[in-house]
Motif scaffolding. Structure first.
Motif, PDB file in Angstrom:
ATOM      1  N   VAL A  39       0.760  -1.120  -0.034  1.00 62.61           N
ATOM      2  CA  VAL A  39      -0.084   0.178  -0.113  1.00 62.61           C
ATOM      3  C   VAL A  39       0.806   1.354   0.125  1.00 62.61           C
ATOM      4  CG1 VAL A  39      -1.572   1.124   1.461  1.00 62.61           C
ATOM      5  CG2 VAL A  39      -1.953  -1.178   1.056  1.00 62.61           C
ATOM      6  N   LEU A  40       2.223   1.339   0.731  1.00 61.82           N
ATOM      7  CA  LEU A  40       2.567   2.354   0.932  1.00 61.82           C
ATOM      8  C   LEU A  40       3.748   2.870  -0.156  1.00 61.82           C
ATOM      9  CD1 LEU A  40       3.722   2.405   4.731  1.00 61.82           C
ATOM     10  CD2 LEU A  40       1.893   3.769   3.846  1.00 61.82           C
ATOM     11  N   PHE A  41       4.040   1.670  -1.005  1.00 61.82           N
ATOM     12  CA  PHE A  41       5.133   1.736  -1.937  1.00 61.82           C
ATOM     13  C   PHE A  41       4.790   2.841  -2.939  1.00 61.82           C
ATOM     14  CE2 PHE A  41       7.784   0.815  -5.664  1.00 61.82           C
ATOM     15  CZ  PHE A  41       9.102   0.747  -4.987  1.00 61.82           C
ATOM     16  N   PRO A  42       3.701   3.054  -3.462  1.00 62.23           N
ATOM     17  CA  PRO A  42       3.567   4.367  -4.424  1.00 62.23           C
ATOM     18  C   PRO A  42       3.858   5.605  -3.529  1.00 62.23           C
ATOM     19  CG  PRO A  42       1.583   2.940  -4.637  1.00 62.23           C
ATOM     20  CD  PRO A  42       2.400   2.350  -3.418  1.00 62.23           C
ATOM     21  N   PHE A  43       3.601   5.817  -2.395  1.00 60.34           N
ATOM     22  CA  PHE A  43       4.111   6.978  -1.523  1.00 60.34           C
ATOM     23  C   PHE A  43       5.532   6.829  -1.410  1.00 60.34           C
ATOM     24  CE2 PHE A  43      -0.268   5.709  -0.276  1.00 60.34           C
ATOM     25  CZ  PHE A  43      -0.905   6.775  -0.422  1.00 60.34           C
ATOM     26  N   HIS A  44       6.057   5.699  -1.302  1.00 59.21           N
ATOM     27  CA  HIS A  44       7.718   5.872  -1.120  1.00 59.21           C
ATOM     28  C   HIS A  44       8.344   6.332  -2.298  1.00 59.21           C
ATOM     29  CE1 HIS A  44      11.650   4.460  -0.235  1.00 59.21           C
ATOM     30  NE2 HIS A  44      11.456   3.472  -1.004  1.00 59.21           N
ATOM     31  N   ALA A  73      10.500   7.910   7.136  1.00 60.39           N
ATOM     32  CA  ALA A  73       9.504   8.908   7.208  1.00 60.39           C
ATOM     33  C   ALA A  73       8.009   8.182   7.071  1.00 60.39           C
ATOM     34  CB  ALA A  73       9.438   9.921   6.203  1.00 60.39           C
ATOM     35  N   LEU A  74       7.723   7.321   6.173  1.00 61.42           N
ATOM     36  CA  LEU A  74       6.571   6.444   5.905  1.00 61.42           C
ATOM     37  C   LEU A  74       6.236   5.387   7.032  1.00 61.42           C
ATOM     38  CD1 LEU A  74       6.732   5.668   1.958  1.00 61.42           C
ATOM     39  CD2 LEU A  74       5.259   7.221   3.345  1.00 61.42           C
ATOM     40  N   ILE A  75       7.418   4.751   7.668  1.00 57.87           N
ATOM     41  CA  ILE A  75       7.059   4.168   8.681  1.00 57.87           C
ATOM     42  C   ILE A  75       6.845   4.948  10.209  1.00 57.87           C
ATOM     43  CG2 ILE A  75       8.535   2.743  10.562  1.00 57.87           C
ATOM     44  CD1 ILE A  75      10.281   1.665   7.921  1.00 57.87           C
ATOM     45  N   VAL A  80       2.041   6.361  13.553  1.00 53.70           N
ATOM     46  CA  VAL A  80       1.264   7.470  13.985  1.00 53.70           C
ATOM     47  C   VAL A  80      -0.306   7.383  13.437  1.00 53.70           C
ATOM     48  CG1 VAL A  80       0.513   9.864  14.021  1.00 53.70           C
ATOM     49  CG2 VAL A  80       3.067   9.167  14.306  1.00 53.70           C
ATOM     50  N   ALA A  81      -0.468   6.887  12.188  1.00 61.04           N
ATOM     51  CA  ALA A  81      -1.782   6.695  11.573  1.00 61.04           C
ATOM     52  C   ALA A  81      -2.418   5.493  11.714  1.00 61.04           C
ATOM     53  CB  ALA A  81      -1.672   7.388  10.008  1.00 61.04           C
ATOM     54  N   LEU A 170      10.057  -2.050   1.653  1.00 62.22           N
ATOM     55  CA  LEU A 170       9.938  -0.835   0.827  1.00 62.22           C
ATOM     56  C   LEU A 170      11.239  -0.369   0.304  1.00 62.22           C
ATOM     57  CD1 LEU A 170       8.288   1.617   3.583  1.00 62.22           C
ATOM     58  CD2 LEU A 170       7.289   0.652   1.259  1.00 62.22           C
ATOM     59  N   MET A 171      12.415  -0.749   0.862  1.00 59.75           N
ATOM     60  CA  MET A 171      13.669  -0.468   0.359  1.00 59.75           C
ATOM     61  C   MET A 171      14.108  -1.577  -0.673  1.00 59.75           C
ATOM     62  SD  MET A 171      15.344   2.319   1.860  1.00 59.75           S
ATOM     63  CE  MET A 171      16.885   1.926   1.267  1.00 59.75           C
TER      64      MET A 171
END
Length: 344
Positions: A39-44, A73-75, A80-81, A170-171
């Protein structure tokens, strides 16, 4: 197949089984980290591109550091979210469930029993039913009251593992996908077609059915909270599961809740909740689900339902995602075979 190939395949199977045994205690956290990374990879990628001018013309080590900053930063944003709210909701859910199992629920059981006796002439032990239900849920989810502390410790270790895996996924996610492509013994065009279908199915399930179900549960939970239904977090959690049932899912909670308010002589609140459920909560299911899901996953809601319940039973909470995805991958594989290899 020669002896060397046979030995190598046997060794691969043996090591695969051992790996599964080692990973299985934390398999749901491993799956959760992979899904969250997906889910987060496009934001990464977006964040890395925004930071890229800073690293332009510099060494590969500097570029890597920029990607690390984006992942960290995404982690932090995920903690938090997502994680902190989830931990809080889980804590309140366990607290409410424990209270129900101990017969200390805020539900006006006496009024309900009295109204049922008035309407039917029969006496029903609602409090006993609630206590039994709470005990069964505690035993099923945590192994009883004594298992809550053990489950909390295991969850802490699992969350720490998931965060580390999220960082490395992510990396190094693109490198893993490239390796996976090279390992699939299919022509490049067939592999691309298969992975495209799997990606569309996964996106439809993760961002589609689950997101719509969670949104519907949160909207319905807000309505329960406004009209004063007790144990709102508990019932919102229940609706998040039931909302995966098309049309009638969340209604199985907010419908009886509206009736409960009428029974305890809060008629106005009950009517308002019923109107809110029909006009707002049901509209999320009727419009958002087809718009978000059917255009991507191309899976029948009944198939999704089977995957959800089977996944939860087999894997745990992350089975909400895994079950439908596995069935979706099967459908994508069959479709690819039909398009590329079925010549009969």
């Amino acid at each position: 197949m020669n002896r060397g190939q046979s030995f190598l395949l046997l060794l691969i199977a043996l090591v695969a089984v051992l790996t599964l045994v080692i990973v299985s205690p934390f398999i749901e956290y491993v799956i959760a980290s992979v899904i969250l990374a997906y889910v987060l990879f496009p934001f990464h990628e977006f964040l890395s591109e925004r930071l890229a001018p800073v690293a332009e013309g510099r060494s590969a080590l500097t570029v890597r550091a920029t990607e690390m900053a984006s992942a960290v930063a995404l982690i932090i944003g995920s903690i938090v979210a997502v994680i902190i709210p989830f931990v809080y909701i889980s804590f309140v859910f366990v607290q409410d469930l424990t209270a129900i199992a101990a017969g200390e629920s805020d539900i006006d059981v006496v009024a309900i029993e009295a109204r049922i006796a008035e309407l039917t002439g029969e006496e029903f032990d609602i409090e006993g039913w609630l206590v039994t239900t709470g005990d069964v849920l505690l035993d099923t989810l945590f192994g009883g009251l004594g298992g809550i502390l053990t489950s909390a410790l295991r969850a802490s270790l699992g969350l720490a593992l998931a965060l580390f895996l999220l960082y490395y996924t992510l990396m190094d996610g693109p490198q893993f996908v490239s390796w996976l492509r090279s390992m699939i013994p299919l022509p490049a065009d067939v592999t691309d077609d298969l992975l495209t279908k799997v990606d569309a199915t996964t996106r439809g399930v993760v961002i589609g059915h689950i997101s719509v179900a969670l949104l519907q549960a949160l909207i319905a939970g807000a309505g329960l909270w406004v009209v004063g239904i007790p144990n709102v977090v508990f019932w919102t959690f229940v609706m998040a599961i039931l909302a995966l049932l098309p049309l009638i899912g969340a209604f199985l909670v907010w419908g009886p809740a509206a009736a409960y308010l009428v029974v305890i002589d809060e008629v106005t609140a009950g009517i308002l909740l019923a109107v809110y459920g029909v006009a707002v909560v049901s509209m999320v299911d009727n419009y958002a689900r087809p718009l978000v899901i059917d255009q991507q996953a191309h899976l029948n809601p009944g198939v999704i339902l089977v995957g959800v319940f089977g996944g939860v039973y087999s894997v745990g909470f992350t089975g909400l995602f895994v079950g439908p995805i596995v069935i979706g991958v099967l459908a994508a594989t069959l479709e690819t075979f039909r398009e590329d290899y079925d010549t009969m």
